[in-house]
Motif scaffolding. Structure first.
Motif, PDB file in Angstrom:
ATOM      1  N   ALA A  13      21.005  -4.284  -1.097  1.00  0.00           N
ATOM      2  CA  ALA A  13      20.727  -3.856   0.392  1.00  0.00           C
ATOM      3  C   ALA A  13      21.486  -2.485   1.419  1.00  0.00           C
ATOM      4  N   ASN A  14      22.214  -2.960   2.025  1.00  0.00           N
ATOM      5  CA  ASN A  14      22.214  -1.342   3.601  1.00  0.00           C
ATOM      6  C   ASN A  14      22.957  -0.791   3.111  1.00  0.00           C
ATOM      7  N   ALA A  15      22.271   0.369   3.304  1.00  0.00           N
ATOM      8  CA  ALA A  15      23.207   1.900   2.814  1.00  0.00           C
ATOM      9  C   ALA A  15      24.487   2.436   3.919  1.00  0.00           C
ATOM     10  N   GLU A  16      24.468   1.341   5.387  1.00  0.00           N
ATOM     11  CA  GLU A  16      25.451   1.379   5.602  1.00  0.00           C
ATOM     12  C   GLU A  16      26.592  -0.006   5.331  1.00  0.00           C
TER      13      GLU A  16
ATOM     14  N   LEU B  73      19.226   5.234  -3.535  1.00  0.00           N
ATOM     15  CA  LEU B  73      19.255   4.357  -2.168  1.00  0.00           C
ATOM     16  C   LEU B  73      18.160   4.090  -1.783  1.00  0.00           C
ATOM     17  N   ALA B  74      18.071   3.064  -0.625  1.00  0.00           N
ATOM     18  CA  ALA B  74      16.248   3.446  -0.093  1.00  0.00           C
ATOM     19  C   ALA B  74      15.691   3.827  -1.501  1.00  0.00           C
ATOM     20  N   GLY B  75      15.757   3.325  -3.118  1.00  0.00           N
ATOM     21  CA  GLY B  75      14.846   3.635  -3.249  1.00  0.00           C
ATOM     22  C   GLY B  75      13.649   3.238  -3.951  1.00  0.00           C
TER      23      GLY B  75
ATOM     24  N   ALA C  59      18.690   0.595  -5.297  1.00  0.00           N
ATOM     25  CA  ALA C  59      19.101  -0.472  -3.993  1.00  0.00           C
ATOM     26  C   ALA C  59      18.582   0.427  -2.647  1.00  0.00           C
ATOM     27  N   ASP C  60      17.748  -1.231  -2.264  1.00  0.00           N
ATOM     28  CA  ASP C  60      17.027  -0.793  -0.814  1.00  0.00           C
ATOM     29  C   ASP C  60      17.582  -2.107  -0.210  1.00  0.00           C
ATOM     30  N   ILE C  61      16.996  -2.109   1.314  1.00  0.00           N
ATOM     31  CA  ILE C  61      17.457  -2.795   2.387  1.00  0.00           C
ATOM     32  C   ILE C  61      15.881  -4.743   2.044  1.00  0.00           C
ATOM     33  N   ASN C  62      15.021  -3.609   1.010  1.00  0.00           N
ATOM     34  CA  ASN C  62      13.733  -4.365   1.903  1.00  0.00           C
ATOM     35  C   ASN C  62      13.323  -5.345   0.885  1.00  0.00           C
ATOM     36  N   ALA C  63      13.565  -6.783   1.072  1.00  0.00           N
ATOM     37  CA  ALA C  63      12.936  -7.558  -0.569  1.00  0.00           C
ATOM     38  C   ALA C  63      11.806  -7.394  -0.952  1.00  0.00           C
TER      39      ALA C  63
ATOM     40  N   ILE D 288      19.264   9.713  -2.204  1.00  0.00           N
ATOM     41  CA  ILE D 288      18.760   8.783  -1.229  1.00  0.00           C
ATOM     42  C   ILE D 288      17.130   9.517  -0.583  1.00  0.00           C
ATOM     43  N   GLY D 289      16.434   8.938  -0.628  1.00  0.00           N
ATOM     44  CA  GLY D 289      15.017   9.322  -0.756  1.00  0.00           C
ATOM     45  C   GLY D 289      14.152   9.034   0.681  1.00  0.00           C
ATOM     46  N   PHE D 290      13.510  10.109   1.589  1.00  0.00           N
ATOM     47  CA  PHE D 290      12.834   9.515   2.670  1.00  0.00           C
ATOM     48  C   PHE D 290      13.592   8.026   3.260  1.00  0.00           C
ATOM     49  N   GLY D 291      14.624   7.739   3.578  1.00  0.00           N
ATOM     50  CA  GLY D 291      15.473   6.789   3.414  1.00  0.00           C
ATOM     51  C   GLY D 291      16.225   6.895   4.672  1.00  0.00           C
TER      52      GLY D 291
ATOM     53  N   TRP E 182       8.398  16.685  -4.731  1.00  0.00           N
ATOM     54  CA  TRP E 182       9.737  16.633  -3.959  1.00  0.00           C
ATOM     55  C   TRP E 182      10.513  16.494  -4.798  1.00  0.00           C
ATOM     56  N   LYS E 183       9.827  15.018  -5.696  1.00  0.00           N
ATOM     57  CA  LYS E 183      11.154  14.092  -6.092  1.00  0.00           C
ATOM     58  C   LYS E 183      11.494  14.930  -7.712  1.00  0.00           C
ATOM     59  N   ARG E 184      10.741  14.856  -8.328  1.00  0.00           N
ATOM     60  CA  ARG E 184      11.026  15.682  -9.326  1.00  0.00           C
ATOM     61  C   ARG E 184      11.949  16.566  -9.271  1.00  0.00           C
TER      62      ARG E 184
ATOM     63  N   LYS F 297       0.993  -1.176   0.223  1.00  0.00           N
ATOM     64  CA  LYS F 297      -0.086   0.232   0.030  1.00  0.00           C
ATOM     65  C   LYS F 297       0.852   1.102  -0.010  1.00  0.00           C
ATOM     66  N   TYR F 298       2.110   1.247   0.096  1.00  0.00           N
ATOM     67  CA  TYR F 298       2.935   2.446   0.273  1.00  0.00           C
ATOM     68  C   TYR F 298       2.793   3.776  -1.325  1.00  0.00           C
ATOM     69  N   ASP F 299       2.478   3.195  -2.636  1.00  0.00           N
ATOM     70  CA  ASP F 299       2.116   4.544  -3.062  1.00  0.00           C
ATOM     71  C   ASP F 299       1.394   4.671  -2.747  1.00  0.00           C
TER      72      ASP F 299
HETATM   73  N1  SAM Z   1      12.488   6.469  -1.615  1.00  0.00           N
HETATM   74  C1  SAM Z   1      11.395   5.860  -1.716  1.00  0.00           C
HETATM   75  C2  SAM Z   1      10.615   6.769  -2.126  1.00  0.00           C
HETATM   76  O1  SAM Z   1      11.303   8.001  -1.822  1.00  0.00           O
HETATM   77  O2  SAM Z   1       9.395   7.014  -2.162  1.00  0.00           O
HETATM   78  C3  SAM Z   1      11.423   4.769  -1.195  1.00  0.00           C
HETATM   79  C4  SAM Z   1      11.078   6.205   0.676  1.00  0.00           C
HETATM   80  S1  SAM Z   1      10.480   4.100   2.094  1.00  0.00           S
HETATM   81  C5  SAM Z   1      10.256   5.328   2.875  1.00  0.00           C
HETATM   82  C6  SAM Z   1      12.114   3.917   3.070  1.00  0.00           C
HETATM   83  C7  SAM Z   1      13.025   2.913   2.702  1.00  0.00           C
HETATM   84  O3  SAM Z   1      14.568   2.598   2.915  1.00  0.00           O
HETATM   85  C8  SAM Z   1      12.131   1.866   2.202  1.00  0.00           C
HETATM   86  O4  SAM Z   1      11.636   1.288   1.185  1.00  0.00           O
HETATM   87  C9  SAM Z   1      13.409   0.610   3.323  1.00  0.00           C
HETATM   88  O5  SAM Z   1      13.578  -0.261   3.108  1.00  0.00           O
HETATM   89  C10 SAM Z   1      14.702   1.398   2.743  1.00  0.00           C
HETATM   90  N2  SAM Z   1      15.504   1.182   3.954  1.00  0.00           N
HETATM   91  C11 SAM Z   1      15.578   1.386   5.146  1.00  0.00           C
HETATM   92  N3  SAM Z   1      17.417   1.003   5.956  1.00  0.00           N
HETATM   93  C12 SAM Z   1      17.396   0.588   4.715  1.00  0.00           C
HETATM   94  C13 SAM Z   1      19.295   0.751   4.886  1.00  0.00           C
HETATM   95  N4  SAM Z   1      19.630   0.886   6.313  1.00  0.00           N
HETATM   96  N5  SAM Z   1      19.555   0.612   3.469  1.00  0.00           N
HETATM   97  C14 SAM Z   1      19.094   0.954   2.459  1.00  0.00           C
HETATM   98  N6  SAM Z   1      17.509   0.838   2.565  1.00  0.00           N
HETATM   99  C15 SAM Z   1      17.179   0.762   3.607  1.00  0.00           C
END
Ligand code: SAM
Length: 243
Positions: free
Chosen positions: A114-117, A62-64, A86-90, A131-134, A43-45, A27-29
């Motif tokens: 992948a993990n951003a760290e 990242l955290a896409g 790249a995102d940590i969550n499948a 990295i948007g809202f990530g 904001w994204k544009r 339901k994220y979108d």
């Molecule tokens: N960038 C997208 C957007 O703007 O719509 C998604 C943002 S969403 C609020 C945050 C994302 O960050 C989630 O998909 C989450 O899995 C990811 N995330 C959280 N911790 C992370 C990490 N350590 N490394 C990579 N991604 C991560």
């Protein structure tokens, strides 16, 4: 020990963030459009417009997540460029991949869990990292900023789009009411998941403000760091360069 305590707390945050995004993925979108009245698209544009992206470039989103920013970059880098989502969550990755494929964006996008760290890319791989809202969800933000700095090419840039601190006190008050009352209620109604949206509101409140994030980027090595407030500072776009 103090160290032991810190490790446990960090692990808790990692698994909580994982659970939140597994449960909101589908339901994220829809929730993004509802919660921001569609303004997140602007904001994204704006982020893409401030990136200076050119055809042929290599971009890391990242955290896409579900891929909104990737989609915009994909059109701008064209067939000779590449965007890595790249995102940590499948769960978020798979919703994103399905969506971008449905949009017909297939040729210049890679998907990496992948993990951003600790990014699994060679040094100096990318012209742009977004990295948007990530960043707000990342446990060790300084480690993430250093890791991003490492994978950028010299001359490359980082764009951080994130909730921040409203400039005006009245807006801050309205926004607190909105995020602590209305947002969890909407999460309950639309996604049947109040807790995840409560977490989102709390994570926004805890996130570093504009000047703190700017200083964190500078400590990680970024130069010419600046930020632009959007929607009264509810969101800010930070940009910094690797020289
Ligand atoms: N960038 C997208 C957007 O703007 O719509 C998604 C943002 S969403 C609020 C945050 C994302 O960050 C989630 O998909 C989450 O899995 C990811 N995330 C959280 N911790 C992370 C990490 N350590 N490394 C990579 N991604 C991560």
């Amino acid at each position: 020990t103090h160290f032991g305590f810190k490790t446990v707390a960090a692990d808790d945050k990692v698994s909580m963030v994982a659970n939140v995004f597994h449960s909101v993925a589908a339901k994220y979108d829809l929730m993004n459009d509802l919660m921001s009245l569609g303004i997140h698209r602007l904001w994204k544009r704006f982020t893409i417009d401030c990136s200076g992206v050119r055809p042929g470039q290599q971009v890391l989103d990242l955290a896409g997540g579900t891929g909104d920013i990737t989609a915009l970059f994909s059109k701008r880098v064209g067939p000779t460029g590449k965007v890595v989502l790249a995102d940590i969550n499948a769960s978020m990755l798979s919703v994103g991949r399905d969506k971008l494929r449905d949009l017909g964006l297939v040729n210049n996008i890679d998907y990496v869990q992948a993990n951003a760290e600790a990014l699994p890319f060679a040094d100096a791989s990318f012209d742009i990292v977004s990295i948007g809202f990530g960043l707000r969800n990342v446990t060790d933000k300084d480690a993430a900023l250093r890791s991003i700095f490492r994978v950028l090419k010299p001359g490359g840039r980082l764009l951080v789009l994130e909730f921040s601190k409203p400039e005006q006190q009245w807006l801050s008050k309205v926004y607190d009411l909105y995020s602590f009352k209305l947002l969890p209620a909407m999460g309950q109604l639309v996604a049947n998941d109040k807790e995840s949206y409560q977490y989102l509101a709390e994570s926004i409140r805890m996130h570093p403000d504009q000047d703190t994030l700017k200083a964190m980027m500078e400590s990680a090595g970024f130069a010419e760091v600046s930020y632009h407030n959007l929607t009264g500072g509810i969101v800010a776009l930070h940009r910094g360069y690797k020289f």
